[in-house]
Design an enzyme around this catalytic site. Structure first.
Site, PDB file in Angstrom:
ATOM      1  N   ASP A 297     -13.834  -2.004   1.944  1.00  0.00           N
ATOM      2  CA  ASP A 297     -13.151  -2.120   3.041  1.00  0.00           C
ATOM      3  C   ASP A 297     -13.797  -1.893   4.395  1.00  0.00           C
ATOM      4  O   ASP A 297     -14.595  -2.698   5.110  1.00  0.00           O
ATOM      5  CB  ASP A 297     -11.647  -1.313   2.804  1.00  0.00           C
ATOM      6  CG  ASP A 297     -10.869  -1.322   4.021  1.00  0.00           C
ATOM      7  OD1 ASP A 297     -11.388  -1.982   5.197  1.00  0.00           O
ATOM      8  OD2 ASP A 297      -9.762  -0.898   4.151  1.00  0.00           O
TER       9      ASP A 297
ATOM     10  N   LYS B 104      -2.892   4.943  -2.359  1.00  0.00           N
ATOM     11  CA  LYS B 104      -3.846   5.770  -1.954  1.00  0.00           C
ATOM     12  C   LYS B 104      -4.153   6.872  -2.860  1.00  0.00           C
ATOM     13  O   LYS B 104      -3.265   7.745  -3.356  1.00  0.00           O
ATOM     14  CB  LYS B 104      -3.039   6.122  -0.307  1.00  0.00           C
ATOM     15  CG  LYS B 104      -2.970   5.068   0.539  1.00  0.00           C
ATOM     16  CD  LYS B 104      -4.284   4.175   0.944  1.00  0.00           C
ATOM     17  CE  LYS B 104      -3.995   3.422   2.154  1.00  0.00           C
ATOM     18  NZ  LYS B 104      -5.344   2.839   2.785  1.00  0.00           N
TER      19      LYS B 104
ATOM     20  N   LYS C 170     -10.277  -7.796   6.512  1.00  0.00           N
ATOM     21  CA  LYS C 170      -9.227  -7.352   7.731  1.00  0.00           C
ATOM     22  C   LYS C 170      -9.949  -7.982   9.142  1.00  0.00           C
ATOM     23  O   LYS C 170     -10.929  -7.545   9.454  1.00  0.00           O
ATOM     24  CB  LYS C 170      -8.981  -6.069   7.864  1.00  0.00           C
ATOM     25  CG  LYS C 170      -8.350  -5.154   6.935  1.00  0.00           C
ATOM     26  CD  LYS C 170      -8.421  -3.535   7.260  1.00  0.00           C
ATOM     27  CE  LYS C 170      -7.889  -2.897   6.162  1.00  0.00           C
ATOM     28  NZ  LYS C 170      -7.894  -1.339   6.168  1.00  0.00           N
TER      29      LYS C 170
ATOM     30  N   SER D 260       0.934  -1.196   0.091  1.00  0.00           N
ATOM     31  CA  SER D 260       0.078  -0.020   0.112  1.00  0.00           C
ATOM     32  C   SER D 260       0.980   1.342  -0.085  1.00  0.00           C
ATOM     33  O   SER D 260       1.571   1.374   1.103  1.00  0.00           O
ATOM     34  CB  SER D 260      -0.915  -0.076   1.084  1.00  0.00           C
ATOM     35  OG  SER D 260      -1.829   1.157   1.323  1.00  0.00           O
TER      36      SER D 260
HETATM   37  O1  OSB Z   1      -7.583   1.371   4.319  1.00  0.00           O
HETATM   38  O2  OSB Z   1      -6.243  -0.274   3.766  1.00  0.00           O
HETATM   39  C1  OSB Z   1      -6.597   0.385   4.310  1.00  0.00           C
HETATM   40  C2  OSB Z   1      -3.753   1.355   6.667  1.00  0.00           C
HETATM   41  C3  OSB Z   1      -4.175   1.972   7.974  1.00  0.00           C
HETATM   42  C4  OSB Z   1      -5.749   1.966   7.752  1.00  0.00           C
HETATM   43  C5  OSB Z   1      -6.207   1.625   6.426  1.00  0.00           C
HETATM   44  C6  OSB Z   1      -5.651   1.097   5.606  1.00  0.00           C
HETATM   45  C7  OSB Z   1      -4.385   0.987   5.492  1.00  0.00           C
HETATM   46  C8  OSB Z   1      -3.634   0.376   4.420  1.00  0.00           C
HETATM   47  C9  OSB Z   1      -2.200  -0.212   4.676  1.00  0.00           C
HETATM   48  O3  OSB Z   1      -3.944   0.558   3.113  1.00  0.00           O
HETATM   49  C10 OSB Z   1      -2.137  -1.664   5.009  1.00  0.00           C
HETATM   50  C11 OSB Z   1      -1.002  -2.305   5.340  1.00  0.00           C
HETATM   51  O4  OSB Z   1       0.130  -2.330   4.560  1.00  0.00           O
HETATM   52  O5  OSB Z   1      -0.950  -2.698   6.613  1.00  0.00           O
HETATM   53 MG    MG Z   2      -8.581   0.219   2.617  1.00  0.00          MG
END
Ligand code: OSB
Ligand code: MG
Length: 368
Positions: free
Chosen positions: A239, A163, A263, A135
């Site tokens: 998500d 992002k 998640k 990410s």
């Molecule tokens: O939306 O997936 C997400 C990190 C923190 C909160 C939300 C998100 C994320 C990431 C990183 O996109 C995910 C990772 O590499 O752990």
């Molecule tokens: Mg996300």
């Protein structure tokens, strides 16, 4: 098992570089770790709540509070404790899924360690390694983004997630495609930064052959995602909105998601995460493993989950050094774009005492 007590430990880990999303910039990760002690074994759980309630309504101090005042005392009353007993015991407390997930994971880890079984085997993993994506945060310039993406591709990452937010969407995607070509597996994540009024604009991503667009709209705006899916070609992935297997089933039926990010913290634990996997497989919906900047403790369990058969897309299961110069466990290291699924008892990794001590700011012991 009989519960002896639970240790709540607050740690603060510096990030290797600032991580910017549509909801904020992070330079450190504050994490609540749980160590459940039973008469048979100990188990670890990592709470994925962040310092501020910006990704979800949960945050570290709230998780600490609800665990201390409600969840752990209630668990202390369960006479025969195992992983499956946790969610039913805590069900009357609304919400707080990240706090509940951490507690369930720690109990499950203790149970599995006592029995010498791995989390991967318990969940139904069918692979011994998983393909990894990364990410990539919002940057100050396109040049900086291209350097970052180039570095991750050189490191072997098999999928790039950018992002995005209004003002940082079409152009960064175009730049990454122009520099690295059409073969790179590429997707975007908006973390709820748009509204349905942006649908035409988001259709501007269609020419770039993205795997998916993740959560453009508010968590509660599930139907808007179904409407978006009618007007863009890029598959819509949820998500934040997927808080349970029931929410996943509803969203799929509504046509609000063609892909699901799973998640465990967001949905109350690995057992509910597996149910979401099962719902998605039954509906032909591909899933992938999300992440929350976990230490090796949380990462180990995520990698085990990602080895289930329905996880057909690379997840945000990056190597430890994506976020941390020094992890609190033996680091997860990329091997040809993959991470090895831990096979030891429980989650298969344990904190290194000295590394843990170095990042700890507070420890509370709650006896049963
Ligand atoms: O939306 O997936 C997400 C990190 C923190 C909160 C939300 C998100 C994320 C990431 C990183 O996109 C995910 C990772 O590499 O752990
Ligand atoms: Mg996300």
């Amino acid at each position: 098992m009989k519960l002896s007590g639970v240790e709540l430990r607050l740690i603060t880990m510096p990030l290797v570089s600032p991580f910017r999303t549509s909801f904020g910039v992070q330079t450190t990760r504050e994490i609540l770790l749980l160590r459940v002690v039973t008469d048979e074994a100990e188990g670890w759980g990592e709470c994925v709540a962040m310092s501020d309630p910006l990704y979800s309504s949960e945050y570290v101090n709230a998780a600490h509070d609800v665990l201390t005042r409600f969840l752990i005392p209630t668990l202390g009353q369960v006479s025969t404790l195992d992983g499956n007993a946790v969610a039913p015991a805590l069900a009357r407390f609304k919400g707080h899924r990240m706090a509940k997930a951490a507690l369930e994971t720690a109990v499950l880890d203790a149970e599995l360690r006592a029995q010498g079984r791995s989390m991967a085997r318990e969940l139904g993993a069918v692979h011994d390694r998983v393909p990894c994506g990364v990410s990539v945060g919002i940057m100050d310039s396109i040049g900086e983004l291209l350097d970052a993406v180039g570095g991750y591709l050189d490191a072997g990452y098999l999928r790039i997630k950018l992002k995005i937010e209004p003002g940082w969407d079409i152009e960064p995607v175009r730049a990454v495609r122009e520099r690295f070509g059409d073969d790179v597996l590429l997707q975007v994540d908006a973390n709820t930064a748009y509204t349905l009024a942006d649908a035409r604009h988001l259709a501007g991503l269609d020419p770039f052959g993205l795997l998916l667009i993740e959560q453009p709209f508010d968590e509660e705006d599930v139907y808007a995602h179904a409407e978006l899916a009618q007007v863009i070609q890029t598959p819509v992935c949820l998500d934040e909105s997927i808080t349970s297997a029931r929410a996943a089933a509803d969203a799929i039926r509504m046509g609000a998601c063609q892909v699901v990010n799973i998640k465990p913290g967001r949905v109350g634990g690995y057992l509910e995460a597996r149910r979401i996997h099962d719902v998605c497989v039954a509906n032909g919906v591909p899933v992938w493993a999300g992440g929350m900047l976990e230490t090796g403790i949380g990462r180990a369990a995520n990698v085990a989950l990602a080895a289930l058969p329905g996880f057909t897309l690379p997840g945000d299961t990056s190597a430890s050094d994506r976020y941390y110069r020094t992890d609190i466990t033996d680091p997860f290291v990329l091997d040809d774009g993959h991470l090895t699924v831990p096979s030891g008892p429980g989650v298969g990794v344990t904190p290194i005492p000295a590394e843990l001590a170095a990042v700890t700011s507070k420890v509370d012991w709650l006896p049963r």
